[in-house]
Design an enzyme around this catalytic site. Structure first.
Site, mmCIF file in Angstrom:
data_model
loop_
_atom_site.group_PDB
_atom_site.id
_atom_site.type_symbol
_atom_site.label_atom_id
_atom_site.label_comp_id
_atom_site.label_asym_id
_atom_site.label_seq_id
_atom_site.Cartn_x
_atom_site.Cartn_y
_atom_site.Cartn_z
ATOM 1 C CG ASP A 1 -2.233 0.615 1.036
ATOM 2 O OD1 ASP A 1 -2.243 1.851 0.914
ATOM 3 O OD2 ASP A 1 -3.265 -0.081 0.982
ATOM 4 C CG ASP B 1 -5.282 2.175 18.835
ATOM 5 O OD1 ASP B 1 -4.774 1.485 19.737
ATOM 6 O OD2 ASP B 1 -6.491 2.149 18.563
ATOM 7 C CG HIS C 1 -5.194 3.962 1.148
ATOM 8 N ND1 HIS C 1 -4.768 2.693 0.795
ATOM 9 C CD2 HIS C 1 -6.499 4.027 0.775
ATOM 10 C CE1 HIS C 1 -5.767 2.042 0.228
ATOM 11 N NE2 HIS C 1 -6.832 2.811 0.207
ATOM 12 C CG ASN D 1 -4.762 -0.230 22.998
ATOM 13 O OD1 ASN D 1 -5.959 -0.275 22.707
ATOM 14 N ND2 ASN D 1 -3.897 0.495 22.323
ATOM 15 C CB VAL E 1 -10.398 1.908 16.771
ATOM 16 C CG1 VAL E 1 -11.374 3.063 16.798
ATOM 17 C CG2 VAL E 1 -9.121 2.309 16.042
ATOM 18 C CG ASN F 1 -13.462 2.426 -4.223
ATOM 19 O OD1 ASN F 1 -13.987 1.505 -3.603
ATOM 20 N ND2 ASN F 1 -12.264 2.911 -3.911
ATOM 21 C CB SER G 1 -9.261 0.903 0.151
ATOM 22 O OG SER G 1 -8.710 1.113 -1.106
#
Lengths: 70, 568
Positions: free
Chosen positions: B151, B159, B184, B198, B202, B275, B348
């Site tokens: 990517d 995080d 991205h 943690n 998220v 997309n 994606s």
């Protein structure tokens, strides 16, 4: 090469640019695109790229050299 | 000679068994039931209505006699708070029906159900949609599996601090680091393996997986076919078991060749459908060798931007930002040298859900082709169609089928071990059959009763689970990994007690064979992880103890032979 069509900002990933041509086909644009031309009819000058990208908005990928309103 | 024939037959049967596809029925998973936990008090999580003020927080805290605090500064907007209470039952009763309170839950209860303490988890409808908490509640979290994020690069944002992240490499000319200069790739990596439980931010689908950053896309989000192909080759060479390709465009022979080589190495390759919002899947998502992923929104329907058509294999959450909190929320770089929690949408974003799910299955010892089959077969849908492929990703169902498959293998293996040793010892048929039945049940549990209409009770759970999983049922998740339990200790103990008496000897011999089958299966698949032991030592521990258990079984069968002959 040059293409004429309507510029569209597409909200996918961090955002992508698409040019909708007169026949309904599309181009995925990479490079600097003036945000104020969103939804405007423009002329795009650039080169067709051999590769892939994160936009995936359909059609060939184009490295933008310039975008001008018309 | 007879022993050789028997061993050959057993070997062939076991080989055939492992070549079987996953045909077994889906196992039921417990439905989350929100009731006060058995513990009297502890940490209570209170979700207030959005926009609640610190004064509201204080007044709610006063009602339950505790100092409530926002779970995390970033969670203040979501009005998620927690505090220690003396009695869960009393606190829940005090807050029941309060207009400012949306949800009250105990941290203990949520953890038991696999729910993490990440404060923004409640906005991750996508993780709930695919049943990710079912994976987190057990050991299936992607450990030991390398997932290549091919990517824009991956940056260790806050995080991702606890996530296993390799150095990776860049294939973009002029860029030496695999760090993300776009946003991205880090977002995609977060969906796969965001640090989970943690107390921050998220979650990710496979939080224990290892991320291999492979930068093949420039800061503009574009990459040449040659860069992509080189990146895929690199990922394979670096030991990636899963490759995530949240990218697409026209057909490229060099990319196709690289993907073919990856597949030949047993790598699972997952790619976005595109997309365009139209029929026609982009490449490489449309390739036969990739799992092509379309995107759904929070309501489960195809997202308006998602491409569809031939080449879509499965659908997964990609977000729909027309709805509140409808995007996919992950932590990523913000383009200004910092980081933020951003909602993105796109195929994606759908793709890494599938890559993460594949990592979870691989970490359960499932071979790559079987993992792909399980993901597609357990996807929710009524047959293939061009919008959703085989259906919508459901990790909970995939794990259920995985568990069923493992139990089936163990069940057959335990029975075969018992048949073999009782045949060699030339015992009577009754002893052989009893020993085999016990061995199968011990090794695999009576797993096929999992979908039977039995009452929900601990006894039912013990019945359908293998003996070595009983501590997980009785004490709690994880306890089955106590090394002495995953050993020949129990067969030795039972062998010298129940095995000493004729009427109970078949039970002892069957238990020994069943435990041996489970230990050998665990050693071969990596599904048993005894505490404190590194992987190589764990495998040896399981194999040696499995062999010891078999010896116990053979000894008992021999004793039975002597007793039967002595009685003639």
């Amino acid at each position: 090469m040059t293409w004429t069509g309507v510029l569209q900002r597409v909200d996918v990933g961090p955002g992508a640019w698409r040019l909708v041509l007169g026949d309904g086909s599309t181009l995925g644009l990479y490079g600097a695109v003036p945000a104020e031309l969103n939804e405007k009819r423009v002329v795009v000058r650039g080169q067709v790229l051999d590769g892939v990208g994160i936009g995936m908005v359909g059609g060939a990928l184009v490295q933008v050299e310039s975008v001008e309103a018309c | 000679m007879r022993a050789i024939k028997i061993l050959s037959a057993v070997g062939l049967t076991v080989a055939a068994m492992f070549a079987l596809g996953p045909e077994a029925a889906e196992r039921r998973l417990p439905e989350p039931v929100m009731e006060p936990p058995e513990a009297s008090g502890g940490v209570l999580v209170v979700d207030l209505v959005d926009g609640s003020t610190p004064a509201d927080l204080e007044s709610i805290g006063a009602l339950i006699e505790t100092d409530l605090e926002w779970v995390h500064p970033l969670a203040e907007d979501e009005a998620l708070a927690s505090g220690e209470v003396a009695s869960y039952a009393a606190a829940m009763a005090a807050l029941a029906g309060h207009p400012l309170v949306e949800v009250v839950e105990s941290e203990v209860m949520l953890e038991a159900l696999g729910y993490p303490n990440d404060p923004m988890f409640e906005r991750q409808w996508n993780m709930q949609a695919i049943g990710a908490p079912a994976a987190w509640s057990g050991s299936a979290r992607g450990a030991g599996v390398v997932v290549a994020v091919v990517d824009t690069g991956v940056t260790r944002v806050e995080d991702l601090e606890g996530t296993s992240l390799l150095e990776g490499a860049s294939f973009v000319p002029g860029v030496t680091s695999a760090a993300d200069d776009q946003g991205h790739g880090t977002h995609v990596a977060g969906t796969i393996a965001q640090t989970t439980n943690n107390g921050l931010g998220v979650t990710g689908v496979a939080p224990d997986a290892t991320i291999l950053p492979v930068k093949v896309l420039s800061a503009q989000g574009f990459g040449s076919s040659a860069w992509i192909a080189a990146g895929i080759d690199y990922a394979v060479d670096e030991g990636a078991s899963v490759i995530n390709l949240s990218l697409g465009g026209g057909y490229s022979a060099v990319i196709h060749t690289a993907i073919k080589k990856a597949r030949a190495q047993g790598v699972v390759v997952v790619a976005a459908a595109g997309n365009s919002g139209r029929r026609g899947v982009g490449y490489p998502g449309a390739l036969e060798e990739t799992i092509g992923v379309s995107a759904i929104g929070p309501d489960g329907s195809l997202a308006p931007y998602s491409s569809y058509g031939k080449g879509v294999d499965i659908a997964a959450p990609g977000g729909d930002k027309r709805r509140p909190n409808g995007g996919i929320l992950q932590n990523t770089v913000d383009g200004r040298g910092g980081h933020h929690y951003a909602e993105y949408q796109g195929t994606s974003m759908a793709t890494p859900h599938v890559a993460g799910a594949a990592a979870v299955l691989l970490s359960e010892g499932i071979p790559s082709e079987a993992a792909e089959r399980i993901l597609l077969r357990t996807a929710e849908g009524a047959g293939w169609n061009e919008q959703y492929g085989n259906g919508t990703l459901n990790l909970a169902s995939a794990l259920g089928l995985t568990a069923t498959q493992h139990n089936l293998y163990r069940f057959l293996l335990g029975g075969l071990f018992a048949l073999l040793i009782t045949q060699l010892a030339d015992t009577r048929v009754g002893f052989r059959l009893t020993t085999s039945a016990v061995a199968s049940s011990v090794a695999g549990g009576v797993f096929f009763l999992a979908s039977a209409p039995l009452p929900e009770s601990v006894l039912t759970q013990l019945l359908i689970h293998p003996l070595l999983e009983w501590p997980g049922v009785v004490i709690g998740p994880g306890w089955m990994h106590f090394p002495l339990w995953l050993s020949a200790a129990l067969p030795v103990g039972i062998g010298f007690t129940l095995g000493a008496f004729g009427p109970t000897r078949a039970l002892a011999a069957g238990l020994a064979c069943g435990v041996a089958a489970h230990l050998f299966h665990g050693a071969a698949t990596g599904t048993l992880e005894p505490w404190w032991l590194p992987t190589a030592m764990a495998t040896s521990w399981l194999a040696v103890n499995g062999a010891l258990a078999i010896v116990i079984g053979m000894g008992l069968a021999g004793a039975q032979h002597i007793e039967e002959r002595g009685g003639e």
